[in-house]
Design a protein around this motif. Structure first.
Motif, PDB file in Angstrom:
ATOM      1  N   ASN A 178     145.726 -13.916  42.719  1.00 22.22           N
ATOM      2  CA  ASN A 178     145.126 -12.788  43.423  1.00 22.22           C
ATOM      3  C   ASN A 178     143.884 -13.136  44.231  1.00 22.22           C
ATOM      4  O   ASN A 178     143.386 -12.286  44.970  1.00 22.22           O
ATOM      5  N   ASP A 179     143.371 -14.356  44.094  1.00 22.14           N
ATOM      6  CA  ASP A 179     142.045 -14.609  44.639  1.00 22.14           C
ATOM      7  C   ASP A 179     141.890 -15.853  45.503  1.00 22.14           C
ATOM      8  O   ASP A 179     140.842 -16.033  46.120  1.00 22.14           O
ATOM      9  N   MET A 191     135.748  -5.160  47.342  1.00 19.31           N
ATOM     10  CA  MET A 191     136.606  -6.176  46.750  1.00 19.31           C
ATOM     11  C   MET A 191     135.761  -7.350  46.264  1.00 19.31           C
ATOM     12  O   MET A 191     134.685  -7.631  46.789  1.00 19.31           O
ATOM     13  N   ALA A 192     136.262  -8.040  45.261  1.00 22.62           N
ATOM     14  CA  ALA A 192     135.530  -9.165  44.675  1.00 22.62           C
ATOM     15  C   ALA A 192     135.490 -10.346  45.646  1.00 22.62           C
ATOM     16  O   ALA A 192     136.526 -10.776  46.149  1.00 22.62           O
ATOM     17  N   MET A 193     134.293 -10.872  45.879  1.00 23.59           N
ATOM     18  CA  MET A 193     134.097 -12.037  46.739  1.00 23.59           C
ATOM     19  C   MET A 193     133.023 -12.937  46.124  1.00 23.59           C
ATOM     20  O   MET A 193     132.003 -13.248  46.754  1.00 23.59           O
ATOM     21  N   TYR A 195     134.721  -7.402  53.078  1.00 23.49           N
ATOM     22  CA  TYR A 195     135.523  -7.266  51.869  1.00 23.49           C
ATOM     23  C   TYR A 195     134.719  -6.713  50.691  1.00 23.49           C
ATOM     24  O   TYR A 195     135.202  -5.846  49.953  1.00 23.49           O
ATOM     25  N   ALA A 196     133.497  -7.199  50.489  1.00 20.27           N
ATOM     26  CA  ALA A 196     132.722  -6.775  49.325  1.00 20.27           C
ATOM     27  C   ALA A 196     132.068  -5.420  49.533  1.00 20.27           C
ATOM     28  O   ALA A 196     132.080  -4.579  48.620  1.00 20.27           O
ATOM     29  N   PHE A 252     143.545 -12.975  54.067  1.00 19.07           N
ATOM     30  CA  PHE A 252     142.394 -13.693  54.603  1.00 19.07           C
ATOM     31  C   PHE A 252     141.248 -13.727  53.593  1.00 19.07           C
ATOM     32  O   PHE A 252     140.512 -14.708  53.505  1.00 19.07           O
ATOM     33  N   ARG A 253     141.086 -12.675  52.819  1.00 16.04           N
ATOM     34  CA  ARG A 253     140.054 -12.686  51.768  1.00 16.04           C
ATOM     35  C   ARG A 253     140.271 -13.853  50.820  1.00 16.04           C
ATOM     36  O   ARG A 253     139.310 -14.567  50.430  1.00 16.04           O
ATOM     37  N   LYS A 254     141.486 -14.091  50.433  1.00 16.22           N
ATOM     38  CA  LYS A 254     141.795 -15.167  49.498  1.00 16.22           C
ATOM     39  C   LYS A 254     141.510 -16.534  50.106  1.00 16.22           C
ATOM     40  O   LYS A 254     141.056 -17.453  49.412  1.00 16.22           O
ATOM     41  N   ALA A 255     141.751 -16.665  51.404  1.00  8.92           N
ATOM     42  CA  ALA A 255     141.439 -17.933  52.076  1.00  8.92           C
ATOM     43  C   ALA A 255     139.932 -18.149  52.149  1.00  8.92           C
ATOM     44  O   ALA A 255     139.449 -19.275  51.980  1.00  8.92           O
ATOM     45  N   CYS A 256     139.185 -17.079  52.413  1.00 12.31           N
ATOM     46  CA  CYS A 256     137.718 -17.196  52.427  1.00 12.31           C
ATOM     47  C   CYS A 256     137.216 -17.664  51.074  1.00 12.31           C
ATOM     48  O   CYS A 256     136.356 -18.559  50.980  1.00 12.31           O
ATOM     49  N   GLU A 257     137.743 -17.084  50.009  1.00 12.87           N
ATOM     50  CA  GLU A 257     137.332 -17.465  48.664  1.00 12.87           C
ATOM     51  C   GLU A 257     137.702 -18.919  48.361  1.00 12.87           C
ATOM     52  O   GLU A 257     136.963 -19.644  47.695  1.00 12.87           O
TER      53      GLU A 257
END
Length: 492
Positions: free
Chosen positions: A255-256, A361-363, A355-356, A299-304
């Motif tokens: 998920n992350d 959302m968790a970042m 995102y946050a 894209f959020r997951k790629a940033c993380e």
């Protein structure tokens, strides 16, 4: 082919006041409806609400805005004494004189002065930005060089368009001529590249497509050209090259985390990709299209993922395979690269705050990168080479926002696409040609120089290229071909 549009058509909506997207402090900032037929202005990286928030926070002495504003005011490019150096032909790559530094220095000086004016109301900064824009639109007649002209047209294309958006309506700013410059000198190179016919379509790094897509979108907004905007959105969802979402982010882990396409290349270019995709997503959001949320916020997951690795932690990695060069040689990267690991670029504040704080959302990894990097600077703060000017920057000042309430975050819209994107077709901006590949000329672009020049590709080892359409050729359009004896990805 030269893509020209009349000043009348470009300006038909420019004089009309349009409602800004409501992105106020502490509000989830739902984008305007994607069904809107006209564009919101200003509506690229900054909306009117964003600019008002910056101005109010700086005036109130609120942290961290004041620290971000200090990065802007101490940058030498943001001073009113800046004198533009416009060129008739701007060249990047190839065997000609590499004079494109004049372009990126002036673009950043124009942006920084425009932003200072919007925040403080000091018209001396507006005058400086206006004069830079007018000098270039009245002088530039062509862009050219080797294959790296694509990067110049893409990166400086989207950046200059953002300046024009901030300056829209300012006395003495020749918007029509500025639009002509971008449409006739930058856009043809952007479009010819994303629909290229040379080499394998998967040969080029994601950042080449992404900067071209960002330029197309920004020019579309500046010119109130819905076809161009849709073209960029559709390519994000369905493009054949590595700038399309599924190709830029080829593997998802839970998920992350999600692997970035250039992670096996080096980390400097991975950060560049985060900046470029973030730019594209923010501009689309401010016009009512949610690319940030596409495919379960992939894209959020790629940033993380990129943030976590650059913080010194381990991440999963799947061997990345692509088809390389003219002959589509199967090539692999079997391990994530440590090259440039831990470097800093001003790319994190924008994606974190979306995102946050907009979405709740968790970042955690991205948030740590934001904290570690301190207030983000801009062009000129991250090295003297072109890589230090790949991102407009100042994200702490521009993108910091209060965290949305749970209700506000829940009210954020689900991902929106254009009608063409939903149907699987690609926008053509008036062309009847198919979307798969639409260019001539050879653009070899796998590989890179040092991390100090993030968008660089090692042009000395590349096939030199001048687009057959839309780009004024250097030396009469002669194609200079250099062959390589190896298909090593980091050198080609």
């Amino acid at each position: 082919m030269t893509h020209r549009i009349s000043r009348r058509s470009m300006l038909k909506a420019a004089g009309a006041a349009t409602g800004a997207v409501a992105i106020g402090t502490g509000v989830a900032a739902s984008p305007a409806t994607a069904a809107r037929t006209s564009f919101a202005h200003p509506g690229m990286l900054h909306t009117q609400a964003d600019l008002e928030r910056m101005a109010a926070k700086v005036k109130a002495g609120a942290a961290p805005y004041t620290a971000g504003f200090a990065r802007l005011t101490t940058n030498r490019h943001s001073q009113t004494a800046w004198v533009p150096n416009p060129l008739r032909t701007s060249i990047r790559g190839g065997s000609g004189v590499q004079n494109y530094g004049a372009l990126y220095h002036d673009v950043h000086a124009a942006y920084q002065n425009a932003l200072r004016w919007r925040i403080t109301g000091d018209t001396a900064h507006a005058d400086t930005a206006r004069d830079i824009c007018n000098a270039w639109s009245g002088t530039l007649k062509s862009v050219g060089g080797g294959s790296e002209v694509v990067l110049m047209a893409g990166i400086q294309g989207y950046q200059f368009a953002n300046v024009g958006e901030l300056m829209r309506g300012y006395p003495g700013f020749d918007l029509a001529r500025f639009q002509d410059m971008l449409v006739n000198q930058f856009y043809p190179t952007n479009r010819d590249f994303i629909y290229r016919k040379t080499n394998c379509i998967g040969h080029y790094w994601a950042n080449w497509d992404l900067c071209s897509m960002a330029s197309i979108m920004a020019i579309g907004i500046l010119c109130d050209d819905r076809d161009k905007f849709t073209e960029a959105v559709d390519y994000f969802h369905h493009g054949a090259g590595n700038g399309a979402l599924d190709k830029a982010i080829p593997h998802v882990y839970g998920n992350d985390l999600a692997q970035w396409q250039e992670s096996g290349r080096d980390q400097g270019h991975s950060l560049l990709g985060i900046g470029l995709m973030g730019t594209l997503c923010e501009m689309a959001w401010n016009q009512g299209v949610d690319l940030y949320g596409a495919e379960d916020s992939k894209f959020r997951k790629a940033c993380e993922y990129v943030a976590r690795y650059n913080l010194g932690h381990t991440v999963p990695y799947t061997t990345y395979t692509w088809t390389n060069g003219v002959h589509c040689v199967k090539t692999e990267e079997t391990a994530i690269s440590e090259g440039g690991r831990g470097g800093e670029r001003p790319v994190w504040a924008r994606v974190y705050n979306h995102y946050a704080n907009r979405r709740g959302m968790a970042m955690p990894n991205t948030g740590e990168m934001v904290a570690r990097g301190g207030p983000e600077g801009g062009g000129g703060d991250y090295g003297p080479n072109s890589g230090g000017f790949d991102e407009l920057g100042f994200g702490t000042l521009a993108y910091t926002r209060d965290k949305a309430t749970a209700a506000e975050a829940a009210a954020s819209p689900s991902p929106a696409k254009s009608a063409a994107a939903r149907s699987g077709t690609s926008g053509t901006s008036g062309s009847s040609r198919p979307s798969a590949v639409q260019s001539s000329g050879d653009v070899s672009a796998r590989g890179g120089k040092s991390d100090t020049d993030l968008a660089a590709t090692g042009a000395s080892d590349l096939t030199l290229w001048t687009a057959a359409t839309g780009v004024t050729a250097v030396a009469g359009g002669l194609l200079l071909l250099r062959r390589r004896g190896q298909a090593r990805r980091h050198a080609e």
